[in-house]
Write a protein that holds these residues in place. Structure first.
Motif, PDB file in Angstrom:
ATOM      1  N   GLN A 144      26.364  21.099  22.525  1.00 27.03           N
ATOM      2  CA  GLN A 144      26.806  19.820  22.219  1.00 27.03           C
ATOM      3  C   GLN A 144      27.721  19.164  23.263  1.00 27.03           C
TER       4      GLN A 144
ATOM      5  N   ARG B 132      18.291  15.617  22.002  1.00 24.50           N
ATOM      6  CA  ARG B 132      17.498  15.798  20.804  1.00 24.50           C
ATOM      7  C   ARG B 132      18.292  15.905  19.471  1.00 24.50           C
ATOM      8  N   GLY B 133      18.109  15.380  18.440  1.00 20.63           N
ATOM      9  CA  GLY B 133      18.967  15.525  17.309  1.00 20.63           C
ATOM     10  C   GLY B 133      20.184  14.753  17.093  1.00 20.63           C
ATOM     11  N   PHE B 134      20.413  13.808  18.212  1.00 17.64           N
ATOM     12  CA  PHE B 134      21.592  12.756  18.197  1.00 17.64           C
ATOM     13  C   PHE B 134      21.152  11.266  18.109  1.00 17.64           C
ATOM     14  N   ASP B 135      19.936  11.008  18.372  1.00 18.83           N
ATOM     15  CA  ASP B 135      19.160   9.564  18.340  1.00 18.83           C
ATOM     16  C   ASP B 135      18.072   9.706  17.458  1.00 18.83           C
ATOM     17  N   ILE B 136      18.048   9.144  16.243  1.00 19.76           N
ATOM     18  CA  ILE B 136      16.941   9.112  15.479  1.00 19.76           C
ATOM     19  C   ILE B 136      15.508   8.799  15.883  1.00 19.76           C
TER      20      ILE B 136
ATOM     21  N   GLY C 278      13.854  12.370  18.026  1.00 20.02           N
ATOM     22  CA  GLY C 278      13.398  13.583  17.435  1.00 20.02           C
ATOM     23  C   GLY C 278      11.877  13.532  16.813  1.00 20.02           C
ATOM     24  N   HIS C 279      11.174  12.264  16.634  1.00 20.68           N
ATOM     25  CA  HIS C 279      10.152  12.348  16.160  1.00 20.68           C
ATOM     26  C   HIS C 279       8.854  12.655  16.947  1.00 20.68           C
TER      27      HIS C 279
END
Lengths: 246, 227
Positions: free
Chosen positions: B143, B219-223, B226-227
């Motif tokens: 992180q 990845r995992g911090f911006d909606i 991740g898609h």
């Protein structure tokens, strides 16, 4: 029978001038569900964090399964691995998928092979109704879903007891029940639980005992029906009248 | 005045001697940043240590190397130290100077990255029984990495250009080789423009690399990511 979790005369200070816990004692037997409530600042969240040693204490003793949390010789990492904890703000690991959040503990702490950890993780996600979300990142889930993942993550470690630190306080009202439902089911399956919460409905349904704290002290520790039916201390009466008004 | 010589310009743009110099510049940068990150991480940990002497040492180190010019550091290492019997080759002196200097800056970047990871994260990791090094390795470092990439990118860009300072102790990197050619051919402007272009190509290439790394750790911090 010796209690699973036992706190005796626990004192804790933040700095020299401010005592947050004053001689707190609490026994929790295997399979028991204890709800801890009290006004904010009463020390209830601090107390629960002392149980698995996340917060150090300055006086008294804490034991889990006869292992002394307060003994410096105790291997705290081993002890913590046996006690599940759920936080107010979920604290899922944001850089990992939901599945990885559940697998990291079993793999890295318990040394389980990935396949085994994954199978167990999927079973737990199924149980909290989130199997379809295994590949997502936490940010893609609602608060209620994140907290259910957090519960599953704690359960993945096969804990002997679960600690809940205000698990629904950060949730939107419509998401509180989906989390409480998981907790109720867990309680009915016989999990030993200490739950810091304001959800008195939950306490009425599943608690064996209710502990009321104020000013860093355990004021009252009664069977649920006694607590709600006839609270002994005036402070508990006042607290209950405030939160049960509506 | 003899004007701009296009033929000479293109000739040097594809000159093997200069190209090798650019590779040396690239190599110095990769080595300085890599070793600087390792040393910087150690200094950052010392800086956050509960032990006062360790914190004090880290503080002193950062103060010393950030407070003096790399140029002066390199000259002291290569030209000054032999006076008291400590001798390093040109390459050794360059690497020592650049690494020590990068480490001082990177230590502060790494420290701020580690501090920016919420405390609740290490608590959650501790609660599932992770040891301190595991919390760092699996929870905090990944992180923190996301947070330090932009300032780290600045450091890489800066380091690519700072390596040119090693030309003063005759390190045969891009600038030094450019100067050597100038002394033979006198095409001052053409050669310096070629050198500038090489630097520009390398810093631009790094921009692309940095963007890829940012995506990887984001990845995992911006909606939407991740898609």
């Amino acid at each position: 029978m010796t209690p699973l979790i036992s706190l005796k005369g626990v004192d804790k200070w933040y700095g020299p001038g401010f005592q947050v816990l004053r001689g707190c004692s609490l026994d929790v037997a295997r399979g028991e569900v204890v709800v801890v409530c009290g006004p904010s600042g009463s020390g209830k969240s601090t107390l629960i964090k002392c149980v698995n040693g996340l917060e150090p204490v300055q006086g008294g003793s804490i034991a889990i399964e006869a292992a002394e949390v307060t003994d410096p010789k105790t291997d705290m990492t081993k002890l913590r691995a046996r006690v599940g904890m759920v936080f107010q703000h979920f604290e899922l690991f944001p850089h990992m998928s939901v599945l990885d959040n559940l697998c990291i503990g079993p793999q890295k702490v318990m040394g389980r092979p990935r396949a085994e950890a994954e199978a167990k993780a999927m079973a737990l996600l199924e149980r909290v109704g989130l199997a379809a979300h295994a590949a997502k990142f936490p940010i893609q889930l609602s608060g209620g879903q994140q907290q259910r993942v957090a519960i599953a993550r704690a359960l993945a470690m096969d804990p002997v007891a679960m600690l809940f630190d205000e698990p629904t306080s950060a949730l939107d009202p419509e998401m509180i029940n989906e989390v409480l439902d998981v907790m109720v089911e867990l309680a009915r399956e016989g999990m030993t639980m200490i739950v810091v919460t304001h959800e008195m409905g939950f306490a009425r349904r599943v608690a064996d005992r209710v502990v009321f704290m104020d000013g860093g002290e355990v004021i009252e520790d009664s069977p649920k029906d006694d607590f709600f039916g006839a609270p002994k201390s005036p402070r508990a009466v006042e607290f209950l009248s405030k939160i049960l008004q509506h | 005045m003899h004007g701009w010589n296009w033929t000479g310009f293109f000739e040097y743009l594809t000159n093997g001697y200069l190209f090798q110099g650019a590779l040396v510049t690239l190599g110095l940068t990769v080595a300085s940043i890599t070793l600087g990150l390792v040393l910087g991480f150690v200094i950052a940990l010392l800086r956050m240590s509960p032990l006062k002497p360790l914190r004090w040492f880290a503080h002193f180190y950062i103060w010393l190397f950030r407070g003096t010019p790399v140029l002066v550091q390199l000259i002291i290492i290569y030209t000054g130290l032999p006076q008291i019997g400590i001798r390093f080759t040109v390459l050794e002196s360059t690497l020592i100077g650049l690494v020590m200097n990068e480490a001082a800056y990177l230590a502060e970047i790494i420290r701020s990255g580690i501090n920016a990871v919420p405390r609740g994260q290490s608590n959650a990791a501790r609660a599932i029984g992770m040891k301190d090094w595991q919390i760092m390795r699996y929870i905090v470092a990944p992180q923190a990495t996301r947070i330090i990439i932009p300032p780290l990118g600045n450091s890489v860009n800066g380091c690519l250009k700072t390596t040119s300072i090693a030309s003063v102790i005759s390190m045969e990197e891009l600038l030094r080789r450019t100067q050597v050619l100038i002394q033979e051919k006198f095409m001052v402007l053409e050669l310096f423009v070629v050198a500038a272009l090489y630097y520009l190509i390398m810093t631009t290439a790094w921009d692309f690399v940095q963007r890829r790394i940012e995506r990887r750790f984001g990845r995992g911090f911006d909606i939407s990511a991740g898609h």
